[in-house]
Design a protein around this motif. Structure first.
Motif, short mmCIF file in Angstrom:
data_model
loop_
_atom_site.label_atom_id
_atom_site.label_comp_id
_atom_site.label_asym_id
_atom_site.label_seq_id
_atom_site.Cartn_x
_atom_site.Cartn_y
_atom_site.Cartn_z
N ALA A 1 -12.56 5.55 -1.55
CA ALA A 1 -14.09 5.46 -1.59
C ALA A 1 -14.27 4.48 -2.46
CB ALA A 1 -14.63 6.71 -1.83
N GLU A 2 -13.48 4.23 -3.61
CA GLU A 2 -13.68 3.22 -4.61
C GLU A 2 -13.19 1.88 -4.57
OE1 GLU A 2 -12.16 5.59 -7.94
OE2 GLU A 2 -13.83 6.66 -8.21
N GLY A 3 -12.69 1.87 -3.09
CA GLY A 3 -12.09 0.24 -2.78
C GLY A 3 -10.62 0.21 -2.63
N GLY A 4 -9.82 1.34 -2.86
CA GLY A 4 -8.33 1.39 -2.72
C GLY A 4 -7.71 0.81 -3.87
N ILE A 5 -6.34 0.85 -3.65
CA ILE A 5 -5.52 0.28 -4.56
C ILE A 5 -5.38 -1.50 -4.54
CG2 ILE A 5 -3.21 0.19 -5.62
CD1 ILE A 5 -3.15 3.23 -4.93
N ASN A 6 -5.94 -2.26 -5.33
CA ASN A 6 -5.60 -3.75 -5.08
C ASN A 6 -6.20 -4.13 -3.70
OD1 ASN A 6 -4.66 -4.16 -7.58
ND2 ASN A 6 -2.70 -3.40 -6.85
N GLY A 7 -7.26 -3.46 -3.28
CA GLY A 7 -7.88 -3.66 -1.91
C GLY A 7 -7.34 -3.04 -0.79
N ARG A 8 -6.16 -2.13 -0.95
CA ARG A 8 -5.59 -1.63 0.13
C ARG A 8 -5.91 0.06 0.09
NH1 ARG A 8 -1.85 -4.97 -2.41
NH2 ARG A 8 -1.25 -6.84 -1.10
N LYS A 9 -6.19 0.44 1.21
CA LYS A 9 -6.56 1.84 1.40
C LYS A 9 -5.30 2.83 1.60
CE LYS A 9 -10.95 1.38 1.24
NZ LYS A 9 -11.69 1.78 2.37
N ILE A 10 -5.16 4.10 0.95
CA ILE A 10 -4.08 4.70 1.09
C ILE A 10 -4.14 5.91 2.32
CG2 ILE A 10 -3.08 6.99 0.15
CD1 ILE A 10 -3.87 5.88 -2.92
N ASN A 11 -3.26 5.84 2.97
CA ASN A 11 -3.14 6.58 4.10
C ASN A 11 -2.07 7.90 3.67
OD1 ASN A 11 -2.58 8.09 6.80
ND2 ASN A 11 -2.30 5.87 7.81
N GLY B 1 5.32 0.86 5.63
CA GLY B 1 4.55 1.57 4.93
C GLY B 1 3.28 1.03 4.02
N ALA B 2 3.61 -0.34 4.09
CA ALA B 2 2.56 -1.26 3.09
C ALA B 2 2.11 -2.38 3.87
CB ALA B 2 3.21 -1.65 2.04
N SER B 3 1.02 -2.83 3.78
CA SER B 3 0.41 -4.07 4.53
C SER B 3 -0.68 -4.57 3.61
CB SER B 3 -0.16 -3.64 5.88
OG SER B 3 -1.29 -2.96 5.81
N ASP B 4 -1.56 -5.71 4.16
CA ASP B 4 -2.60 -6.32 3.42
C ASP B 4 -3.87 -5.06 3.09
OD1 ASP B 4 -1.26 -8.57 3.37
OD2 ASP B 4 -2.77 -9.51 4.79
N THR B 5 -3.73 -4.15 4.00
CA THR B 5 -4.85 -3.22 4.27
C THR B 5 -4.41 -1.90 3.81
OG1 THR B 5 -4.51 -2.91 6.53
CG2 THR B 5 -6.09 -4.74 5.78
N GLU B 6 -3.30 -1.49 3.85
CA GLU B 6 -2.79 0.09 3.86
C GLU B 6 -1.43 0.38 2.96
OE1 GLU B 6 -2.60 3.10 7.45
OE2 GLU B 6 -1.01 1.76 7.47
N ILE B 7 -1.65 1.35 2.44
CA ILE B 7 -0.27 2.06 1.81
C ILE B 7 -0.07 3.53 2.28
CG2 ILE B 7 0.72 2.63 -0.32
CD1 ILE B 7 -1.02 0.61 -1.99
N LYS B 8 1.00 3.43 3.22
CA LYS B 8 1.24 4.71 3.49
C LYS B 8 2.32 5.74 2.95
CE LYS B 8 1.73 4.41 8.06
NZ LYS B 8 2.21 4.08 9.49
N ILE B 9 1.55 6.70 2.48
CA ILE B 9 2.26 7.69 1.54
C ILE B 9 2.48 9.10 2.37
CG2 ILE B 9 2.04 9.26 -0.56
CD1 ILE B 9 0.55 7.02 -1.75
N GLY B 10 4.01 9.57 2.14
CA GLY B 10 4.12 10.69 2.87
C GLY B 10 4.33 11.86 2.00
N ASN B 11 4.40 12.82 2.43
CA ASN B 11 4.33 14.27 1.81
C ASN B 11 4.65 15.42 2.40
OD1 ASN B 11 1.88 16.86 0.84
ND2 ASN B 11 3.49 15.64 -1.12
N ILE B 12 5.33 16.46 1.54
CA ILE B 12 5.76 17.83 2.32
C ILE B 12 5.39 18.82 1.47
CG2 ILE B 12 7.71 18.83 3.37
CD1 ILE B 12 9.19 16.25 3.43
N MET B 13 4.73 19.78 2.00
CA MET B 13 4.26 20.86 1.05
C MET B 13 4.58 22.27 1.90
SD MET B 13 2.34 20.64 -1.82
CE MET B 13 2.90 19.21 -2.89
N PRO B 14 4.54 23.34 1.14
CA PRO B 14 4.66 24.55 1.94
C PRO B 14 3.12 25.36 2.12
CG PRO B 14 4.96 25.04 -0.40
CD PRO B 14 4.72 23.43 -0.42
#
Length: 408
Positions: free
Chosen positions: A70-80, A33-46
């Motif tokens: 849009a502001e550059g992500g977190i430490n250069g990584r975008k959230i998916n 779920g994490a790499s140089d470019t991405e942080i993958k976050i899961g979520n469950i909602m009703p």
């Protein structure tokens, strides 16, 4: 319109971040779920079902993560951000959790909503050692770091909140005859336990009626009629938004005017009070830890200004009066703070370590004086609330900020 069973909100990642030196790469640690470019976050909602009013939480979080990207992500990584619908159904929550962990391979499952749903996935998440982080439920059991080191709450516990109501009643209405209307599941029973613990020896004499309802019921009118017949002068509503609004309307329809207390999770002006009718909600009590966007006292507050600007740009259709929008914004800010603290060590273990190392963190929309604090032995980030009374078209805070230690 039929609700979609699965709702996928994925941030579009454009470009890639290149690192030229081997030493830079060597310092980085990643889990699934994490790499140089991405942080993958899961979520469950009703997004559908009896608690669908809470779906705006997930939509607000998606919008906030879009802002971060849009502001550059977190430490250069975008959230998916991948968020699925469970319809407030525990079996469906289990199915979605497995999909997020085993198929989508997310780094964390963030802010999954509902006590029943989180209870259903807790053992699975801990067995897989995947953070079940900042769960969207105030059940007291999310603060059990020894038994469940991968599960952490966010909001004040239901028992803490209910003990504050008990404290208020013992002081202001010691001879109260209390009727409790509660959701017949872990969510409702947790509040009920806190209320009884708070009333102590007087619980048996003060609580004269308890009426539980199921989330599958289309109407709760018969329960309200039954409670009124028992003769209480205090009505405590331990409900989710849909049923809280129904109860407010029914009391007005019956011209029944007991002292009415609603749980914080159903105190939203936009999501509960307005649909129920402002005229029907005058004098209702609750407790809060977040600012009310309808209250003019916050118009020049820096945090409120940031919140309003965020909505204008990234969630223009969101209702700023909906407490769930405020909630999603605060939870997302906390998640971003933790990921920032992780630096280049984006392992699941480090995510939990940093989540358990928050010190006086103040998201934009928390009331002044209320901050987030955690430790390796304390998984309850917010422990303070302030009483409030509904007047006109908004809540008015009164009294001091109350801190309530969690029960074991």
């Amino acid at each position: 319109m039929l609700a979609r069973r699965n709702l996928l909100i994925a941030a579009v990642t454009t470009g890639a971040v290149a690192f030229s030196t081997g030493s830079a790469l060597a310092q980085k640690k990643y889990d699934s779920g994490a790499s140089d470019t991405e942080i993958k976050i899961g979520n469950i909602m009703p997004y559908s079902g009896p608690a669908s009013a809470y779906g705006v939480i997930g939509k607000t979080e998606a919008a906030y993560f879009n802002k971060i990207n849009a502001e550059g992500g977190i430490n250069g990584r975008k959230i998916n951000f991948i968020t699925y619908d469970d319809g407030y159904s525990p079996p469906k929550a289990v199915e979605q959790a497995r999909k997020l962990v085993e198929s989508d391979e997310v780094l964390v499952v963030f802010n999954p909503l509902g006590t029943p749903s989180n209870t259903a996935i807790e053992k699975y998440m801990n067995s897989k050692k995947v953070p079940q982080l900042f769960v969207a439920t105030g059940a007291t059991k999310w603060n059990e770091p020894k038994e469940f080191p991968w599960t952490m709450g966010w909001q004040p516990s239901y028992q803490s909140e209910a003990r504050i109501y008990a404290k208020y009643l013992l002081k202001e209405k010691p001879n109260a005859k209390i009727g409790v209307f509660y959701q017949n599941d872990d969510f409702g029973k947790d509040y009920l336990k806190g209320l009884k613990d708070g009333l102590g020896d007087k619980a048996t004499s003060m609580i004269i009626a308890e009426e539980g309802y199921e989330t599958s019921e289309p109407s709760i009118d018969n329960h309200i009629v039954k409670l009124k017949a028992s003769g209480p002068d205090v009505f405590i509503s331990i409900t989710t938004p849909k049923f809280a609004a129904q109860a407010i309307k029914k009391l007005a329809e019956m011209n029944w005017t007991p002292l009415h207390i609603v749980s914080n999770v159903s105190s939203s002006v936009g999501g509960v009070i307005k649909p129920a009718g402002f005229e029907n909600a005058q004098g209702i009590l609750s407790a809060n830890y977040a600012k009310d966007a309808s209250d003019a006292q916050w118009d020049n507050d820096p945090g409120m200004k940031k919140f309003v600007e965020f909505l204008a740009k990234y969630a223009p259709d969101a209702n700023k009066l909906d407490g769930s929008v405020v909630y999603g914004y605060g939870a997302a800010q906390t998640m971003v703070k933790v990921l920032q603290m992780c630096g280049d060590d984006l392992t699941r273990e480090n995510v939990m370590k940093q989540a358990a190392s928050l010190k006086n963190f103040a998201p934009d929309m928390l009331l002044p004086g209320i901050t987030i604090n955690t430790s390796a032995t304390d998984f309850a980030p917010i422990k303070q609330l302030q009483m409030e009374r509904f007047k006109g078209e908004k809540w008015e805070l009164f009294g001091e900020i109350i801190s309530s230690e969690l029960s074991n």
